[in-house]
Design a protein around this motif. Sequence first.
Motif, PDB file in Angstrom:
ATOM      1  N   GLN A  14       0.874  -1.165   0.000  1.00  0.00           N
ATOM      2  CA  GLN A  14       0.000   0.000   0.000  1.00  0.00           C
ATOM      3  C   GLN A  14       0.917   1.222   0.000  1.00  0.00           C
ATOM      4  OE1 GLN A  14      -2.534   0.539   3.521  1.00  0.00           O
ATOM      5  NE2 GLN A  14      -4.281   0.514   2.148  1.00  0.00           N
ATOM      6  N   ALA A  51      -5.853   5.812   6.146  1.00  0.00           N
ATOM      7  CA  ALA A  51      -5.742   4.550   5.414  1.00  0.00           C
ATOM      8  C   ALA A  51      -5.095   3.465   6.267  1.00  0.00           C
ATOM      9  CB  ALA A  51      -4.938   4.737   4.137  1.00  0.00           C
ATOM     10  N   ARG A  52      -4.165   3.843   7.146  1.00  0.00           N
ATOM     11  CA  ARG A  52      -3.411   2.870   7.925  1.00  0.00           C
ATOM     12  C   ARG A  52      -4.006   2.634   9.308  1.00  0.00           C
ATOM     13  NH1 ARG A  52      -0.544  -0.384   5.077  1.00  0.00           N
ATOM     14  NH2 ARG A  52       0.910  -0.699   6.781  1.00  0.00           N
ATOM     15  N   ILE A  69      -4.028   6.801  -2.333  1.00  0.00           N
ATOM     16  CA  ILE A  69      -3.505   5.518  -1.874  1.00  0.00           C
ATOM     17  C   ILE A  69      -3.567   4.550  -3.053  1.00  0.00           C
ATOM     18  CG2 ILE A  69      -3.801   3.579  -0.289  1.00  0.00           C
ATOM     19  CD1 ILE A  69      -3.025   6.158   1.146  1.00  0.00           C
ATOM     20  N   TRP A 123      -2.900   9.248   4.693  1.00  0.00           N
ATOM     21  CA  TRP A 123      -2.152   8.055   5.081  1.00  0.00           C
ATOM     22  C   TRP A 123      -2.580   7.572   6.464  1.00  0.00           C
ATOM     23  CZ3 TRP A 123       0.122   4.327   2.750  1.00  0.00           C
ATOM     24  CH2 TRP A 123       1.008   3.481   3.407  1.00  0.00           C
ATOM     25  N   ALA A 158       0.069  -4.113   2.767  1.00  0.00           N
ATOM     26  CA  ALA A 158      -1.383  -3.956   2.834  1.00  0.00           C
ATOM     27  C   ALA A 158      -1.946  -4.787   3.983  1.00  0.00           C
ATOM     28  CB  ALA A 158      -2.014  -4.392   1.514  1.00  0.00           C
ATOM     29  N   ARG A 176       0.752  -4.880  -6.413  1.00  0.00           N
ATOM     30  CA  ARG A 176       0.885  -6.317  -6.209  1.00  0.00           C
ATOM     31  C   ARG A 176       2.148  -6.840  -6.888  1.00  0.00           C
ATOM     32  NH1 ARG A 176      -4.181  -4.862  -5.861  1.00  0.00           N
ATOM     33  NH2 ARG A 176      -5.596  -5.942  -4.448  1.00  0.00           N
ATOM     34  N   THR A 211      -2.550   0.600  -4.461  1.00  0.00           N
ATOM     35  CA  THR A 211      -2.224  -0.769  -4.071  1.00  0.00           C
ATOM     36  C   THR A 211      -1.423  -1.405  -5.193  1.00  0.00           C
ATOM     37  OG1 THR A 211      -4.236  -0.925  -2.747  1.00  0.00           O
ATOM     38  CG2 THR A 211      -3.174  -2.998  -3.378  1.00  0.00           C
TER      39      THR A 211
END
Length: 147
Positions: free
Chosen positions: A55, A141-142, A62, A138, A84, A66, A64
């Motif tokens: 993340q 989100a966290r 934000i 942030w 994440a 992979r 993501t």
Amino acid sequence: MGTGPDTISLLADVPATGGFLSATRTALGEGQDGATPHYHRVSAETFFVLGGVLQVLLGEEIVTAREGDLLFVPPRTVHAFGAAPGSGADVLIAFTPGVERFGYFRLLGRIRDGDADPEEIFKAQERYDNHFVDSTVWRNARRPANS
């Protein structure tokens, strides 16, 4: 640096590359934070996800990433990163031009071990081109889901 699933492997630093590149490999355990919000005045930072899910804060967004994804962060762009929620992350991180990262991570280790004052990291922001800022995006989100 670190123990268990949270490790930073220092791969290349400015003395070895003539200042052109510095690189680390960072492994983060499930949902673990990597770096708090900051920006680099001079260097661009590139993240290549080797495994798991990362993340990343990019400005006010934000993102993501992979396994197999590459993210480029231009200079002066606020960013942060962490594994994440529900996943670990294994990431190759490169700075161009290079920034002295080995000294920076050694300072973080001394702070973690209680051998240096946390204020030293703020005093060294220019040296390591790592300028810390706050980010509501942030933090939100966290934040754990139950807080």
